[in-house]
Design an enzyme around this catalytic site. Structure first.
Site, PDB file in Angstrom:
ATOM      1  N   SER A  82       0.812  -1.219   0.000  1.00 31.40           N
ATOM      2  CA  SER A  82       0.000   0.000   0.000  1.00 31.40           C
ATOM      3  C   SER A  82       0.843   1.265   0.000  1.00 31.40           C
ATOM      4  O   SER A  82       0.455   2.274  -0.612  1.00 31.40           O
ATOM      5  CB  SER A  82      -0.940   0.010   1.212  1.00 31.40           C
ATOM      6  OG  SER A  82      -1.882  -1.023   1.115  1.00 31.40           O
ATOM      7  N   THR A 135      -1.617   4.240   3.192  1.00 27.98           N
ATOM      8  CA  THR A 135      -2.267   4.968   2.094  1.00 27.98           C
ATOM      9  C   THR A 135      -2.496   6.439   2.420  1.00 27.98           C
ATOM     10  O   THR A 135      -2.035   7.311   1.668  1.00 27.98           O
ATOM     11  CB  THR A 135      -3.573   4.280   1.677  1.00 27.98           C
ATOM     12  OG1 THR A 135      -3.283   2.939   1.270  1.00 27.98           O
ATOM     13  CG2 THR A 135      -4.254   5.021   0.542  1.00 27.98           C
ATOM     14  N   ASP A 259      -9.045  -4.363   2.310  1.00 22.69           N
ATOM     15  CA  ASP A 259      -7.750  -5.049   2.283  1.00 22.69           C
ATOM     16  C   ASP A 259      -7.629  -6.033   3.435  1.00 22.69           C
ATOM     17  O   ASP A 259      -7.153  -7.164   3.266  1.00 22.69           O
ATOM     18  CB  ASP A 259      -6.653  -3.990   2.361  1.00 22.69           C
ATOM     19  CG  ASP A 259      -5.268  -4.577   2.511  1.00 22.69           C
ATOM     20  OD1 ASP A 259      -4.795  -5.218   1.559  1.00 22.69           O
ATOM     21  OD2 ASP A 259      -4.643  -4.383   3.574  1.00 22.69           O
ATOM     22  N   HIS A 263      -6.788 -10.047   3.515  1.00 21.21           N
ATOM     23  CA  HIS A 263      -5.687 -10.673   4.241  1.00 21.21           C
ATOM     24  C   HIS A 263      -6.195 -11.781   5.163  1.00 21.21           C
ATOM     25  O   HIS A 263      -5.535 -12.807   5.335  1.00 21.21           O
ATOM     26  CB  HIS A 263      -4.944  -9.626   5.079  1.00 21.21           C
ATOM     27  CG  HIS A 263      -3.980  -8.789   4.297  1.00 21.21           C
ATOM     28  ND1 HIS A 263      -2.907  -9.323   3.605  1.00 21.21           N
ATOM     29  CD2 HIS A 263      -3.919  -7.444   4.086  1.00 21.21           C
ATOM     30  CE1 HIS A 263      -2.224  -8.344   3.020  1.00 21.21           C
ATOM     31  NE2 HIS A 263      -2.827  -7.196   3.291  1.00 21.21           N
ATOM     32  N   ASP A 301      -4.944   0.443  -4.679  1.00 18.13           N
ATOM     33  CA  ASP A 301      -3.490   0.349  -4.744  1.00 18.13           C
ATOM     34  C   ASP A 301      -3.038  -1.006  -5.268  1.00 18.13           C
ATOM     35  O   ASP A 301      -2.012  -1.133  -5.934  1.00 18.13           O
ATOM     36  CB  ASP A 301      -2.873   0.624  -3.367  1.00 18.13           C
ATOM     37  CG  ASP A 301      -3.634  -0.068  -2.238  1.00 18.13           C
ATOM     38  OD1 ASP A 301      -4.584  -0.834  -2.518  1.00 18.13           O
ATOM     39  OD2 ASP A 301      -3.281   0.158  -1.067  1.00 18.13           O
TER      40      ASP A 301
END
Length: 377
Positions: A82, A135, A259, A263, A301
């Site tokens: 990121s 980010t 995100d 994960h 991203d």
């Protein structure tokens, strides 16, 4: 009657007429006064597709007509993180994974926030993580490693940000160096709220506004964050647009925890965060449609989890497995990032330039081309 000579003259003149018209059209292109950049961290095409199957209302992604794809590798790795991905957006340079607002040689690179501020354009960042996370940090900070949250907080204090909303309070006031940077934020003109989002009427009198609503990261939307992101998006836009004499603004809004669902290989977590992010997109588009001078860009991203919307595997009466094509299951191929190309959606003045396939660094340059900003030199 058109003679052969007349027809030949018309045909020969046509390219010149078209060239002249194209020049006039280019001269008349409207520049965007405001830019809203929404980043769904870890969001690939399957994540976006989930909104079309699991959201109860029409996804706001469907409102875009200009769509492109970006390549996301960092300077030294085939698969970005990121920090490098956001630095590419914010500064137009490829850098190594973990770098925030710096190039490969550790020199600082100028960010969109810094460039916009040179033109007296208001700026803001919103995230569902801490505001110091990779980010959002890449738009105002310059550090060699994304984990230096206290250094990133110090960069926030000296930045030209006008509105911020997210978590990360403890990196301001529970620091190893004993400093309380909340006091320094107030000295810089920030009004600070650590309890809840307010309304425009409540904060309109302030020149800068900081919402720090968690010590570190915000809760997942399904566990108490509720609709913070769409509300903060609407409030941030209203706040940065409140001064009629100087209402131009740039704001970056991140759906950080899409995100994290990737994960964790947790489809329910991912989809709920994606739908929340889509609601924030709706707030941005609603404003842009009414305003007419605002460019909205939605991208990510990188992709996380190798997420796929697959048919559900079931067993029949004999115990044999089969695919039920009427039932969708979110599946994953990794707990990390992937190298898949990432969609870019654009609306407003300059949106057509975001079509095509290009490097992630081009987001930075396309934003500059779509506005009256320059590189700040």
């Amino acid at each position: 009657m058109i003679t052969k000579t007349t027809l030949l003259t018309i045909l020969l003149m046509t390219p010149f007429l078209c060239t002249s018209q194209n020049v006039e059209i280019k001269q008349e292109l409207v520049k965007a006064k405001n830019v809203i950049l929404l980043i769904g961290d870890g969001t690939g095409l399957s994540q976006i597709s989930s909104a079309f199957y699991f959201k109860k209302t029409n996804p706001h992604y469907a409102r875009f007509k200009h769509i492109g794809l970006i390549k996301t590798s960092s300077s030294k790795q085939a698969i970005t993180d990121s920090a490098a991905g956001a630095t590419a957006f914010a500064s137009g340079v490829k850098t190594y994974n973990g770098a925030v607002g710096i190039a490969d040689d550790s020199t600082e690179v100028k960010t969109l926030v810094e460039i916009a501020s040179l033109h007296n354009i208001k700026t803001g960042v919103i995230a569902t993580s801490s505001i110091q996370h990779a980010t959002p940090a890449s738009f105002y900070a310059h550090v060699i490693n994304r984990g230096l949250y206290e250094d990133i907080s110090a960069d926030m204090v000296v930045s030209d940000i006008d509105f911020l909303a997210g978590g990360g309070k403890s990196f301001f006031n529970k620091r190893k160096d004993g400093k309380n940077l909340l006091v320094e934020l107030e000295t810089k003109g920030f009004a600070i709220d650590t309890l809840a989002l307010g309304t425009l009427s409540e904060i309109q009198k302030h020149s800068k506004m900081a919402y720090l609503l968690a010590d570190e990261h915000m809760k997942p939307t399904a566990k108490g964050r509720d609709d913070f992101l769409p509300k903060a998006t609407e409030l941030g836009i209203q706040f940065l647009n409140k001064d009629t004499n100087n209402s131009n603004f740039f704001i970056m809004i991140e759906g950080s925890q899409i995100d994290w669902g990737g994960h964790a290989n947790n489809a329910d977590y991912l989809i709920s965060e994606l739908i929340d992010f889509d609601n924030a997109i709706g707030k941005a588009l609603d404003f842009a449609e009414k305003d007419g001078n605002t460019l909205v860009i939605v991208t990510a991203d990188h992709e996380t989890g190798g997420f796929t919307l697959a048919s559900t595997i079931k067993k029949d009466g004999d115990g044999k497995s089969y695919s039920d094509y009427n039932e969708i299951t979110g599946t994953f191929s990794t707990s990390g990032h992937s190298a898949t190309l990432i969609p870019v959606f654009a609306f407003g003045p300059g949106a057509e330039a975001f079509s095509g396939v290009y490097e992630n660094t081009e987001i930075f340059y396309k934003i500059l081309d779509a506005t009256n900003w320059n590189n700040g030199n």
